[in-house]
Design a protein around this motif. Structure first.
Motif, mmCIF file in Angstrom:
data_model
loop_
_atom_site.group_PDB
_atom_site.id
_atom_site.type_symbol
_atom_site.label_atom_id
_atom_site.label_comp_id
_atom_site.label_asym_id
_atom_site.label_seq_id
_atom_site.Cartn_x
_atom_site.Cartn_y
_atom_site.Cartn_z
ATOM 1 N N GLY A 211 -21.101 1.100 9.767
ATOM 2 C CA GLY A 211 -22.382 0.397 9.861
ATOM 3 C C GLY A 211 -22.273 -1.006 9.260
ATOM 4 O O GLY A 211 -21.512 -1.231 8.322
ATOM 5 N N SER B 209 -11.684 2.559 3.997
ATOM 6 C CA SER B 209 -11.760 1.764 5.228
ATOM 7 C C SER B 209 -11.566 2.595 6.489
ATOM 8 O O SER B 209 -11.928 2.162 7.576
ATOM 9 C CB SER B 209 -10.700 0.650 5.193
ATOM 10 O OG SER B 209 -10.928 -0.172 4.085
ATOM 11 N N LEU C 279 1.730 1.397 -6.575
ATOM 12 C CA LEU C 279 1.681 0.514 -7.749
ATOM 13 C C LEU C 279 1.506 1.377 -9.006
ATOM 14 O O LEU C 279 0.518 2.112 -9.110
ATOM 15 C CB LEU C 279 0.498 -0.451 -7.597
ATOM 16 C CG LEU C 279 0.366 -1.596 -8.607
ATOM 17 C CD1 LEU C 279 -0.566 -2.663 -8.073
ATOM 18 C CD2 LEU C 279 -0.083 -1.155 -9.976
ATOM 19 N N ASP D 290 0.852 -1.201 0.000
ATOM 20 C CA ASP D 290 0.000 0.000 0.000
ATOM 21 C C ASP D 290 0.877 1.236 0.000
ATOM 22 O O ASP D 290 1.989 1.225 0.540
ATOM 23 C CB ASP D 290 -0.918 0.002 1.233
ATOM 24 C CG ASP D 290 -2.162 0.860 1.025
ATOM 25 O OD1 ASP D 290 -2.014 2.083 0.850
ATOM 26 O OD2 ASP D 290 -3.270 0.306 1.032
HETATM 27 C C1 LIG Z 1 -18.466 8.035 3.703
HETATM 28 C C2 LIG Z 1 -18.442 6.530 3.586
HETATM 29 C C3 LIG Z 1 -19.291 5.768 4.390
HETATM 30 C C4 LIG Z 1 -19.272 4.383 4.308
HETATM 31 N N1 LIG Z 1 -20.018 3.653 5.185
HETATM 32 C C5 LIG Z 1 -19.916 2.304 5.194
HETATM 33 C C6 LIG Z 1 -20.577 1.530 6.186
HETATM 34 O O1 LIG Z 1 -21.259 2.066 7.052
HETATM 35 N N2 LIG Z 1 -20.420 0.190 6.151
HETATM 36 C C7 LIG Z 1 -19.661 -0.454 5.179
HETATM 37 O O2 LIG Z 1 -19.584 -1.693 5.161
HETATM 38 N N3 LIG Z 1 -19.024 0.268 4.233
HETATM 39 C C8 LIG Z 1 -19.116 1.612 4.228
HETATM 40 N N4 LIG Z 1 -18.440 2.355 3.299
HETATM 41 C C9 LIG Z 1 -17.703 1.636 2.249
HETATM 42 C C10 LIG Z 1 -16.437 1.012 2.774
HETATM 43 O O3 LIG Z 1 -15.706 1.961 3.512
HETATM 44 C C11 LIG Z 1 -15.628 0.477 1.608
HETATM 45 O O4 LIG Z 1 -16.431 -0.422 0.841
HETATM 46 C C12 LIG Z 1 -14.402 -0.280 2.071
HETATM 47 O O5 LIG Z 1 -13.693 0.430 3.051
HETATM 48 C C13 LIG Z 1 -13.508 -0.545 0.878
HETATM 49 O O6 LIG Z 1 -12.326 -1.144 1.359
HETATM 50 P P1 LIG Z 1 -11.150 -1.458 0.352
HETATM 51 O O7 LIG Z 1 -10.136 -2.197 1.129
HETATM 52 O O8 LIG Z 1 -11.724 -2.076 -0.885
HETATM 53 O O9 LIG Z 1 -10.621 -0.017 -0.134
HETATM 54 P P2 LIG Z 1 -9.809 1.098 0.665
HETATM 55 O O10 LIG Z 1 -10.075 1.038 2.105
HETATM 56 O O11 LIG Z 1 -10.058 2.392 -0.026
HETATM 57 O O12 LIG Z 1 -8.295 0.676 0.450
HETATM 58 C C14 LIG Z 1 -7.631 0.865 -0.772
HETATM 59 C C15 LIG Z 1 -6.158 1.087 -0.458
HETATM 60 O O13 LIG Z 1 -5.455 1.170 -1.692
HETATM 61 C C16 LIG Z 1 -4.373 2.067 -1.531
HETATM 62 N N5 LIG Z 1 -3.964 2.478 -2.873
HETATM 63 C C17 LIG Z 1 -4.721 3.061 -3.822
HETATM 64 N N6 LIG Z 1 -4.030 3.164 -4.976
HETATM 65 C C18 LIG Z 1 -2.798 2.606 -4.749
HETATM 66 C C19 LIG Z 1 -1.668 2.350 -5.570
HETATM 67 N N7 LIG Z 1 -1.654 2.657 -6.873
HETATM 68 N N8 LIG Z 1 -0.583 1.768 -5.006
HETATM 69 C C20 LIG Z 1 -0.579 1.400 -3.697
HETATM 70 N N9 LIG Z 1 -1.642 1.580 -2.885
HETATM 71 C C21 LIG Z 1 -2.753 2.186 -3.408
HETATM 72 C C22 LIG Z 1 -4.956 3.172 -0.668
HETATM 73 O O14 LIG Z 1 -3.931 3.856 0.025
HETATM 74 C C23 LIG Z 1 -5.872 2.383 0.281
HETATM 75 O O15 LIG Z 1 -5.242 2.079 1.505
HETATM 76 C C24 LIG Z 1 -18.427 3.739 3.358
HETATM 77 C C25 LIG Z 1 -17.576 4.496 2.561
HETATM 78 C C26 LIG Z 1 -17.568 5.892 2.674
HETATM 79 C C27 LIG Z 1 -16.635 6.686 1.813
#
Ligand SMILES: Cc1cc2nc3c(=O)[nH]c(=O)nc-3n(C[C@H](O)[C@H](O)[C@H](O)COP(=O)(O)OP(=O)(O)OC[C@H]3O[C@@H](n4cnc5c(N)ncnc54)[C@H](O)[C@@H]3O)c2cc1C
Length: 424
Positions: A50, A44, A172, A34
């Motif tokens: 929720g 995240s 990446l 990351d």
């Molecule tokens: C306001 C809001 C409210 C929400 N409420 C809820 C809720 O109540 N309940 C629920 O279940 N979900 C909720 N969600 C959705 C939930 O947060 C996401 O679905 C989930 O966190 C996605 O996780 P992830 O690991 O896929 O992505 P992320 O947590 O976004 O992780 C992606 C990672 O990739 C890294 N990254 C990106 N590009 C690169 C690159 N090129 N090279 C290296 N690293 C990179 C970033 O630094 C990041 O750490 C909400 C989202 C938001 C924005």
């Protein structure tokens, strides 16, 4: 050249849950990479915390149900509490569909109570305004709230205990494919730019610049690192479409900004009998959602006209006064007097049917995608991690058939889509 049996791009809750599940299946050589392990711009770390199983599609209900069971097992570590979700309806067609979906939810072991308006106000006296607009409500007592930061930490600690390594400050920016057989390629190497540690005061801005402009400035770049993966997993959340394109896969998801406000209601201003700290997560018919957050209330609302894009500005008082306060005060007199404390913005990764994308990347032998879970990534994370570990270790989904989430559904007729209308 570094190697990893499984290389996971993205250490958000999804990438971390996958690493945890793989480590617990005994896969020792798992590497998660990351740009920012603190997750300053990761969804995240910026979500509402929720968790509910009250969806309309079987695969989403079951994935959330199983993840909620995992949260309950680790309730103390995750500050998980089953506060329930209360959903208010004023739209006739939506309410009819919610009632109809109740049968499917019940079959999958998810309890949802149907409330008339009078039952609603008796059980939840907080809801006390403009009740004539409402047709009724649903209350799902098994749903709840948790600390999503603690969840990501738990997955990471368990992954590390099982031998996984996490690489920090690696961006990446390249994927090299080779042709394994006619029409079938494979990820040969994944390229990262290692980013120099900056002045702590500037670090957040530097990370935001990289994640919104999609590249590392020459002066911030320490050097290039390449990793040869056995299996490559794209778990980059809202940034995953950029990597899907590098894999030659069609990308269906778009990043969309969502804002959250924190507000303070003084206890002395509350109507008699209302204790905000005991409130469930409430989703109003207007689309606003809110729940207690320590001594405060957290409220979120998604602007229907928000354009897609990588944006993190919080619109502050303007957002609170235009979108949040009027809707809260319209439904609950408790919010007539409240103070806007602060807020933030994060990204939803939104697909055309508002369901996530999970499965093998078509035409690339060793690539898996697990991303774009819209507003559902936290509440499905355990099932996603377990499912990807099964796909890698067993060659197929076992505990739960997650194959409907394959992106191929979006190429086919709409009957194969997984639309989720109760999407906030
Ligand atoms: C306001 C809001 C409210 C929400 N409420 C809820 C809720 O109540 N309940 C629920 O279940 N979900 C909720 N969600 C959705 C939930 O947060 C996401 O679905 C989930 O966190 C996605 O996780 P992830 O690991 O896929 O992505 P992320 O947590 O976004 O992780 C992606 C990672 O990739 C890294 N990254 C990106 N590009 C690169 C690159 N090129 N090279 C290296 N690293 C990179 C970033 O630094 C990041 O750490 C909400 C989202 C938001 C924005």
């Amino acid at each position: 050249m570094e190697r990893a049996e499984v290389l996971i791009a993205g250490a958000g809750v999804v990438g971390s849950a996958i690493a945890c599940a793989l480590a617990e299946r005994g896969v020792r050589d798992v590497c998660v990479v990351d740009l920012d392990l603190a997750g300053r711009y990761a969804s995240s770390e910026l979500n509402a915390g929720g968790a509910r199983a009250t969806w309309w599609q079987e695969v989403n209900i079951a994935a959330c149900r199983d993840t909620l069971a995992f949260f309950a097992e680790h309730a103390a570590d995750l500050s998980f509490r089953r506060t329930g979700y209360l959903w208010l309806y004023s739209d006739r067609a939506l309410f009819a569909r919610a009632r109809e979906r109740g049968a499917l939810q019940a079959r999958l072991g998810v309890r949802v109570d149907l409330l008339s308006t009078s039952e609603l106000t008796r059980r939840f006296p907080l809801v006390d305004r403009n009740l004539g607009e409402l047709l009724g409500a649903t209350f799902s007592p098994g749903d709840g709230l948790l600390n999503p930061n603690a969840l990501r930490r738990l997955y990471q600690e368990r992954a590390i205990a099982g031998g996984a390594r996490f690489l920090q400050r690696h961006y990446l920016d390249g994927v090299e494919l080779s042709e394994r057989s006619p029409g079938v390629r494979a990820v040969e190497r994944v390229h990262f730019t290692e980013v120099a540690k900056g002045d702590p005061a500037d670090e957040s801005r530097a990370i935001e610049r990289i994640l919104t402009q999609h590249g590392v400035d020459a002066e911030a770049a320490l050097g290039q690192v390449s990793i040869r993966p056995g299996i490559f997993v794209n778990a980059l959340g809202a940034w995953s479409p950029l990597v899907s394109a590098r894999l030659g896969a069609r990308s269906f998801a778009q990043p969309v900004r969502r804002q959250i406000s924190i507000l303070d209601v003084r206890a002395r201003d509350l109507p008699a009998g209302v204790d905000l700290r005991a409130a469930p997560m409430i989703v109003d018919a207007s689309g606003i959602y809110f729940h207690p957050e320590g001594p405060y209330t957290l409220a979120g609302y998604s602007n229907a006209d928000e354009p897609p894009g990588y944006r993190f500005e919080y619109d502050g008082d303007e957002f609170f006064e235009r979108e949040i306060w009027p809707r809260l005060a319209h439904r609950c007199s408790a919010f007539e007097r409240c103070h806007h404390v602060r807020g933030w913005a994060g990204l939803y990764s939104v697909t055309p049917d508002c369901s996530g994308i999970l499965g093998r990347v078509a035409g690339v032998a060793n690539a898996i995608e697990a991303h774009s879970f819209t507003g559902r990534g936290v509440m499905q994370s355990h099932a996603i991690g377990r499912g990807v570990a099964e796909l890698i270790c067993d060659g197929e989904f076992r505990a739960l058939d997650l194959s409907p989430l394959s992106s191929e559904r979006l190429l086919g007729p709409r009957e194969r889509w997984l639309p989720e209308d109760l999407h906030i």
